[in-house]
Design a protein around this motif. Sequence first.
Motif, mmCIF file in Angstrom:
data_model
loop_
_atom_site.group_PDB
_atom_site.id
_atom_site.type_symbol
_atom_site.label_atom_id
_atom_site.label_comp_id
_atom_site.label_asym_id
_atom_site.label_seq_id
_atom_site.Cartn_x
_atom_site.Cartn_y
_atom_site.Cartn_z
ATOM 1 N N ASN A 1 53.432 -32.322 24.725
ATOM 2 C CA ASN A 1 53.377 -31.540 25.956
ATOM 3 C C ASN A 1 54.776 -31.372 26.538
ATOM 4 O O ASN A 1 55.741 -31.902 25.996
ATOM 5 N N THR A 2 54.861 -30.650 27.632
ATOM 6 C CA THR A 2 56.179 -30.357 28.195
ATOM 7 C C THR A 2 56.858 -31.637 28.702
ATOM 8 O O THR A 2 58.070 -31.729 28.696
ATOM 9 N N ALA B 1 58.415 -33.171 25.734
ATOM 10 C CA ALA B 1 59.491 -32.280 25.300
ATOM 11 C C ALA B 1 60.736 -32.475 26.146
ATOM 12 O O ALA B 1 61.854 -32.477 25.643
ATOM 13 N N SER B 2 60.538 -32.668 27.444
ATOM 14 C CA SER B 2 61.708 -32.795 28.308
ATOM 15 C C SER B 2 62.191 -34.237 28.424
ATOM 16 O O SER B 2 63.274 -34.487 28.912
ATOM 17 N N LEU C 1 63.057 -25.312 28.552
ATOM 18 C CA LEU C 1 61.726 -24.753 28.813
ATOM 19 C C LEU C 1 61.853 -23.572 29.762
ATOM 20 O O LEU C 1 62.702 -23.562 30.657
ATOM 21 N N THR D 1 54.553 -21.456 28.393
ATOM 22 C CA THR D 1 55.887 -22.020 28.589
ATOM 23 C C THR D 1 56.531 -22.128 27.223
ATOM 24 O O THR D 1 55.949 -22.692 26.298
ATOM 25 N N GLY E 1 59.421 -23.373 24.677
ATOM 26 C CA GLY E 1 60.357 -24.481 24.532
ATOM 27 C C GLY E 1 61.268 -24.281 23.340
ATOM 28 O O GLY E 1 60.808 -23.920 22.250
ATOM 29 N N TYR F 1 53.815 -23.913 25.100
ATOM 30 C CA TYR F 1 52.969 -24.845 25.852
ATOM 31 C C TYR F 1 52.177 -24.076 26.885
ATOM 32 O O TYR F 1 52.627 -23.047 27.389
ATOM 33 N N THR G 1 51.045 -23.072 30.340
ATOM 34 C CA THR G 1 51.767 -23.144 31.604
ATOM 35 C C THR G 1 51.006 -23.999 32.616
ATOM 36 O O THR G 1 51.603 -24.693 33.432
ATOM 37 N N GLY H 1 50.481 -27.829 30.505
ATOM 38 C CA GLY H 1 51.658 -28.377 29.845
ATOM 39 C C GLY H 1 51.372 -28.808 28.417
ATOM 40 O O GLY H 1 52.263 -29.269 27.716
ATOM 41 N N ARG I 1 50.578 -28.705 24.394
ATOM 42 C CA ARG I 1 51.125 -27.871 23.323
ATOM 43 C C ARG I 1 50.056 -26.887 22.832
ATOM 44 O O ARG I 1 48.907 -27.245 22.618
#
Lengths: 311, 371
Positions: free
Chosen positions: B228-229, B232-233, B242, B276, B278, B348, B350, B353, B355
């Motif tokens: 998920n975001t 990822a971050s 992102l 979203t 990435g 992802y 929005t 979040g 994937r």
Amino acid sequence: MTVIRQEATSGSTGDWHLERKRAWSNWMTGMMFLLPSLILFGVFLFYPMVRTVYLSLFLTDSQGVPVVFVGWENFVNLFQSTSFQLSAKATALFVLYTVPAGIVLATALAILANQKLRGIGLFRTMFSATMGMSVAASSVIWMFLFNPSIGLFNRILAALNIPGVQWLLDPQYALLSVSVATIWMNTGFAFLILLGGLQNIDQSLYESARIAGVSESYKLRKITLPMLSPTLFFVTTVSLINAFQTFGQIDLLTRGGPMESTNVIVYSIYKDAFINYNVGSASAQAVLLFVAVLIVTVLQFKIGERKVHYQ
Amino acid sequence: MRKVELKGLTKSYDGKQDVLKAIDVTIEPGEFFVLVGPSGCGKSTMLRMIAGLESITAGELALDGKRANALSPSDRDLSMVFQNYALYPHLTVEQNITFGLHVKKISKKEQKARCEEVCAMLGLTDYMKRKPKELSGGQRQRVALARAVVTQAPLCLMDEPLSNLDAKLRAKMRSEIRQLQRKLGITMIYVTHDQTEAMTMADRMMILSGGDVQQIGRPLDVYNNPANTFVASFIGSPPMNLIEAEISDSVLVADGHWMTPITADMKAKLQTDKVTLGVRPEHISLAKDSEPGFLVQVANVEVLGTETLVTFDFGEDTQWIAKWNGQSDIQPGAQIRIAVDDHHLALYSTETGERIYCQASEQAAEKKVSS
């Protein structure tokens, strides 16, 4: 750093003057901050101390004005007087009775009150409450407890069919009784400081010990007491000095009696100075007390500090 | 070696809010397992529950298949290294290391032999008679490690053991701890907030956030294929870039006018028209003359020697970071044309979040099928 220093040394005389000026103003600023306590200490501590030493070398009239310089005579007289010897003995016994017992009691209470239990705050307040009570109020309470006819202690003895004791009037018991009252009065302070010390001990030390699986008494001996030693050292020092200077409860409970059995040095100083108007002798006793406290404290630092583990 | 199983492990302090929500994971014998997440995510709580220092609100903890919920910490046969090392300041290094060994009925002679062995292993032989305050941070760290090793426990827990060290020492100890674990063959559960430690040390790692498991997997799988975001971050330095993007026909539009084509296969997976997007920093490059590119303004340039990080404005309040090999002489404020490698896009949802699509995972899946 090196660059600045080079400039300072190789610079002109102007730089040197500037530096002098800055050092002077730094010193002045420091003194300004120190001044309030210097004045207070000077007026209430340093001057009386010097004056006491001065007076101890004189015979004084009833107003306390030095009349004749007698040198060591006041001290010589003291060492020859049985009354002073009794005083010194009473003081030593009083310190011996109150300090160790008081600290052991306060430490035990602090360890108990350091548990994480519901309502522990109530016990912490109770155990430290004596700190907030005046010596006069506490003395009145103990006077009632010690009262031969209506006091709690004698009633308990009566209930057990044991004859009552003249707690404050019997020379055998008076010093012990005053000591018990004093331990109770001083426990609050020692308890509070020791509890603070206990709470400062890093919890992860105990967690690590839990994982190792050592017993509670091992934790107490190997973690709690060593880690508490700086606090214990502080409390012991303060308690010792305090015990040497005890006055209030003695004045209220026994007035130095019976048969001078509770006539500790501070009380003897008070009697000589303000009842017998013998300021010279009182000053000499004060000087001796000061020296005694100093010796005990220095000894304690020399011997005790070796066993203290500062972090 | 020891197997640790968590089944629906839950922790709540006030009975209302769960700080750990039904954690399920099995840590294999001999595995180096890293719990990673931002501060307050519950990773230390989880470790302390395994150690027995915190009670378990719900769920089950099993050690080697046996329920261990109610076992006392000392009965779990594990060792633990604390963040502040928890060394006894009044005891010498030797006494610290052998502290509590008498409980395990180990003779004084054996204790001394073991202590000398671990001290030799960790380079502490010259310091055995010293107190902790006479040691440097790295040496204290080693004493804490020695204390864990000397128990010969098959499971070792570490709670942010390197966070009090400086960067250089941290990198060194990272490798030392990993080598030590391999040499002793013990199971290790290691808590950290540092994604670099997690990436470099773990056999497998668990990313936690707000008491929830975000992803469990091998470091490279997590890096290439974040669930998920948040992951990822969190994983990767600098993190994945992102941005919200819209889908129109067969292109993805971000920031109103930047476009990248999407494949039919990708499109088939998309239910919405807003996602979203990435992109990892290393998948952004300077566009060649023949390539389609996108003009952006450079906000900052960090040259690290072997690589260059270029921060540029992308959209109104978003900044992206690109990572290039070598030393680039781009100046801040310059306009550059960038190209995004469209083989490495991740999409992802929005809203959640989660994937939706990740090219790396699709490729991995294809490889598996073909082999």
